[in-house]
Write a protein that holds these residues in place. Structure first.
Motif, PDB file in Angstrom:
ATOM      1  N   LYS A 418       0.837  -1.196   0.000  1.00  0.00           N
ATOM      2  CA  LYS A 418       0.000   0.000   0.000  1.00  0.00           C
ATOM      3  C   LYS A 418       0.876   1.252   0.000  1.00  0.00           C
ATOM      4  O   LYS A 418       1.934   1.289   0.627  1.00  0.00           O
ATOM      5  CB  LYS A 418      -0.897   0.042   1.239  1.00  0.00           C
ATOM      6  CG  LYS A 418      -1.996  -1.004   1.286  1.00  0.00           C
ATOM      7  CD  LYS A 418      -2.850  -0.807   2.532  1.00  0.00           C
ATOM      8  CE  LYS A 418      -3.951  -1.837   2.632  1.00  0.00           C
ATOM      9  NZ  LYS A 418      -4.783  -1.641   3.858  1.00  0.00           N
ATOM     10  N   LYS A 427       3.035   7.026   3.181  1.00  0.00           N
ATOM     11  CA  LYS A 427       3.377   5.887   4.018  1.00  0.00           C
ATOM     12  C   LYS A 427       3.262   4.630   3.161  1.00  0.00           C
ATOM     13  O   LYS A 427       2.187   4.306   2.644  1.00  0.00           O
ATOM     14  CB  LYS A 427       2.463   5.778   5.231  1.00  0.00           C
ATOM     15  CG  LYS A 427       2.844   4.642   6.176  1.00  0.00           C
ATOM     16  CD  LYS A 427       1.973   4.625   7.422  1.00  0.00           C
ATOM     17  CE  LYS A 427       2.383   3.497   8.376  1.00  0.00           C
ATOM     18  NZ  LYS A 427       1.553   3.468   9.600  1.00  0.00           N
ATOM     19  N   VAL A 428       4.388   3.937   2.997  1.00  0.00           N
ATOM     20  CA  VAL A 428       4.435   2.724   2.190  1.00  0.00           C
ATOM     21  C   VAL A 428       4.496   1.528   3.138  1.00  0.00           C
ATOM     22  O   VAL A 428       5.285   1.518   4.090  1.00  0.00           O
ATOM     23  CB  VAL A 428       5.669   2.723   1.260  1.00  0.00           C
ATOM     24  CG1 VAL A 428       5.678   1.475   0.381  1.00  0.00           C
ATOM     25  CG2 VAL A 428       5.708   3.986   0.404  1.00  0.00           C
ATOM     26  N   SER A 429       3.650   0.523   2.875  1.00  0.00           N
ATOM     27  CA  SER A 429       3.643  -0.663   3.741  1.00  0.00           C
ATOM     28  C   SER A 429       3.616  -1.927   2.906  1.00  0.00           C
ATOM     29  O   SER A 429       3.043  -1.960   1.800  1.00  0.00           O
ATOM     30  CB  SER A 429       2.451  -0.633   4.693  1.00  0.00           C
ATOM     31  OG  SER A 429       1.229  -0.661   3.967  1.00  0.00           O
ATOM     32  N   ILE A 490       3.687  -6.349   9.061  1.00  0.00           N
ATOM     33  CA  ILE A 490       3.579  -5.230   8.113  1.00  0.00           C
ATOM     34  C   ILE A 490       4.822  -4.335   8.309  1.00  0.00           C
ATOM     35  O   ILE A 490       4.997  -3.730   9.372  1.00  0.00           O
ATOM     36  CB  ILE A 490       2.299  -4.407   8.344  1.00  0.00           C
ATOM     37  CG1 ILE A 490       1.060  -5.272   8.124  1.00  0.00           C
ATOM     38  CG2 ILE A 490       2.282  -3.203   7.403  1.00  0.00           C
ATOM     39  CD1 ILE A 490      -0.253  -4.552   8.400  1.00  0.00           C
ATOM     40  N   TRP A 492       6.837  -0.997   7.150  1.00  0.00           N
ATOM     41  CA  TRP A 492       6.423   0.299   6.610  1.00  0.00           C
ATOM     42  C   TRP A 492       7.569   1.301   6.639  1.00  0.00           C
ATOM     43  O   TRP A 492       8.521   1.166   7.411  1.00  0.00           O
ATOM     44  CB  TRP A 492       5.233   0.850   7.400  1.00  0.00           C
ATOM     45  CG  TRP A 492       5.568   1.074   8.862  1.00  0.00           C
ATOM     46  CD1 TRP A 492       5.455   0.178   9.873  1.00  0.00           C
ATOM     47  CD2 TRP A 492       6.124   2.259   9.435  1.00  0.00           C
ATOM     48  NE1 TRP A 492       5.882   0.705  11.054  1.00  0.00           N
ATOM     49  CE2 TRP A 492       6.299   1.993  10.823  1.00  0.00           C
ATOM     50  CE3 TRP A 492       6.475   3.512   8.944  1.00  0.00           C
ATOM     51  CZ2 TRP A 492       6.823   2.945  11.704  1.00  0.00           C
ATOM     52  CZ3 TRP A 492       6.987   4.463   9.813  1.00  0.00           C
ATOM     53  CH2 TRP A 492       7.168   4.165  11.181  1.00  0.00           C
ATOM     54  N   THR A 494       8.222   5.832   5.541  1.00  0.00           N
ATOM     55  CA  THR A 494       7.613   7.087   5.070  1.00  0.00           C
ATOM     56  C   THR A 494       8.564   7.836   4.149  1.00  0.00           C
ATOM     57  O   THR A 494       9.798   7.679   4.233  1.00  0.00           O
ATOM     58  CB  THR A 494       7.268   8.008   6.250  1.00  0.00           C
ATOM     59  OG1 THR A 494       8.443   8.309   6.994  1.00  0.00           O
ATOM     60  CG2 THR A 494       6.249   7.347   7.164  1.00  0.00           C
TER      61      THR A 494
END
Length: 499
Positions: A418, A427-429, A490, A492, A494
């Motif tokens: 995402k 924000k990449v996860s 998860i 993540w 930024t």
């Protein structure tokens, strides 16, 4: 008369000065020479010297016996006082004694001609002496060109005589020392610039050079003092100059200012010592790059090349091409890891406006074969474009996180990527459905070589360490938490938005 002389001097002919107190002699010589040379005349020695200073003729025909200053006095003045020894002088004389000839040689005369002058013999002597003068002038031009060249080179170049007195220094050298070079010619070089503590050592070196002893290596280092008494460290190279008989006459030295270079070398040595103490840097290159990454990448490349030679179907060729692309990304990752090691002391890096959504899609495509082989499903949720300020090395973050998700998840599971709007950041996860990470280990997974053990999975654990380092250089955050929608984790990070 001035107008006539002006026109004559524009002809480009050699200029000859005739000095004689008898007008008839001047007239006869002029009639012999006027077709081939520009002629100037003087009836006294005093007048001749004024003309020599002003016109600098190419050759002088000089009568010996004249009232007042005779030919011997004129020749001596020209050769010794005026320092115009390159002007040939033919003495015209009715004197035939051996002593008169010896006196003429002593004052610098180049040749003699008995009065009255024979036209053929006169022409022969003039031609020969002018040819010699032409060669002398060419040598002077070459010397002057060499001196001009030396003025532009970036090192100090000087010539010393056998008493260590300076007889030439290039302009660059004078500028380095802060002196007007005309003011230091003939000064004692050692007294002028060599630090007192090194004077005896330098003198010993020069003495050995003058004795024909060239030490190995043919260079040395010692400090000098500028006009402001500022000390500078120089690296010196030496050679000697010899006369036609092979006798050493001068010392030629060239010096390079290595003051700042030596300071930089000291800093580099100190920095190298710090690096030597860092086990992380040594381990990164020896344990990871050499063994865990470079060797497998090399094997993959070799096998791919062999497969290319035997592939027959289009499908095989396509698969091989995918292998090549994936291996290329692996090689890029290795290079990035090496760069990270070098960037340990760097606080900033360059960022460009990057569409991270497009970058993520490209990265995901490279894992299509791996996902299919594990029967995994990949979901990518994003906006149409997601521009962020990032360094191209950010692609390594996507690569590592997707690779880890596949590696640590069971078959027939889903990986979700995402990119979410997070105020002024993206924000990449990356969510997997693996075994998850205990809370106690969540921080440790970003430390190099810390990896949860899992059967049938080989690796160095460098991936998440690279992710952490890249994000630190971006000044952004990275982390991991439990996947609330099922088993797994998860990961993540930024990135700052680029509008």
């Amino acid at each position: 008369m001035q107008y006539v002389l002006f026109v004559i001097f524009l002809t480009g002919k050699d200029k000859i000065l005739i000095v004689d107190d008898e007008k008839i002699n001047i007239a006869v010589l002029t009639s012999y020479l006027t077709d081939n040379y520009d002629i100037i005349a003087a009836s006294t020695g005093e007048e001749a010297l004024k003309i020599v200073k002003k016109e600098e003729p190419d050759l002088i025909l000089l009568d010996v016996v004249m009232p007042g200053m005779d030919g011997f006095d004129v020749c001596r003045t020209i050769k010794h006082d005026y320092k115009l020894d390159f002007i040939p002088v033919i003495m015209l004389t009715a004197l035939t004694s051996r002593n008169d000839h010896q006196k003429g040689i002593e004052v610098g005369a180049d040749d003699f001609l008995k009065k009255p002058a024979d036209r053929f013999e006169l022409d022969k002597k003039i031609t020969a002496l002018l040819r010699i003068k032409e060669q002398h002038d060419l040598l002077l031009q070459d010397r002057n060109k060499a001196y001009e060249y030396l003025d532009y080179v970036g090192v100090l170049i000087a010539v010393l005589d056998r008493d260590y007195k300076l007889i030439h220094i290039n302009q660059k050298g004078a500028d380095i020392l802060g002196y007007n070079r005309n003011n230091i010619i003939s000064r004692d070089w050692i007294d002028l610039i060599v630090s007192e503590s090194y004077a005896s050592l330098v003198k010993k070196k020069y003495d050995r050079l003058l004795d024909g002893i060239m030490d190995e290596p043919e260079c040395s280092e010692y400090p000098i003092m500028t006009i402001t008494r500022k000390e500078k460290l120089f690296k010196w190279h030496y050679s000697v100059l010899k006369d036609a008989k092979g006798n050493i006459t001068n010392i030629l030295i060239s010096g390079e200012d290595i003051t700042e270079k030596r300071k930089d070398e000291i800093k580099l040595i100190e920095y190298a010592k710090k690096l030597q103490k860092s086990n992380e840097i040594k381990d990164l290159f020896t344990d990871v790059l050499r063994h865990d990454l470079l060797n497998p990448a090399g094997l993959i490349k070799s096998f791919t090349e062999l497969l290319e030679e035997t592939a027959t179907s289009e499908k095989q060729k396509l698969l091989i091409e995918n292998i090549k692309k994936s291996n290329l990304k692996l090689t890029d990752l290795i290079e990035n890891a090496a760069k990270l090691a070098k960037l340990e002391s760097i606080d900033e890096m360059a960022f460009v406006r990057t569409d991270i959504a497009s970058m993520a899609e490209t990265t995901l495509c490279s894992f299509e074969q791996s996902l299919n082989s594990h029967k995994m499903k990949l979901v990518f949720e994003k906006s149409e474009t997601c521009f962020a300020f990032a360094n191209p090395m950010i692609e390594g973050v996507f690569t590592n996180l997707i690779s880890n998700a596949i590696k640590y998840s069971p078959d027939n599971t889903t990986i979700t990527v995402k990119i979410e709007d997070f105020a002024d950041k993206w924000k990449v996860s990356v969510a997997d459905q693996g075994d998850g990470i205990p809370d106690a280990d969540k921080e440790a997974v970003f430390t190099r070589f810390n990896r949860l053990h899992k059967e049938n999975i080989k690796g160095s654990g460098i991936g998440l360490a690279i992710v952490k380092r890249i994000m630190d250089l971006h000044g952004e955050k990275v982390g991991v938490f439990d996947n609330q929608e099922g088993h797994g984790s998860i990961f993540w990070f930024t990135l700052k938005k680029a509008y």
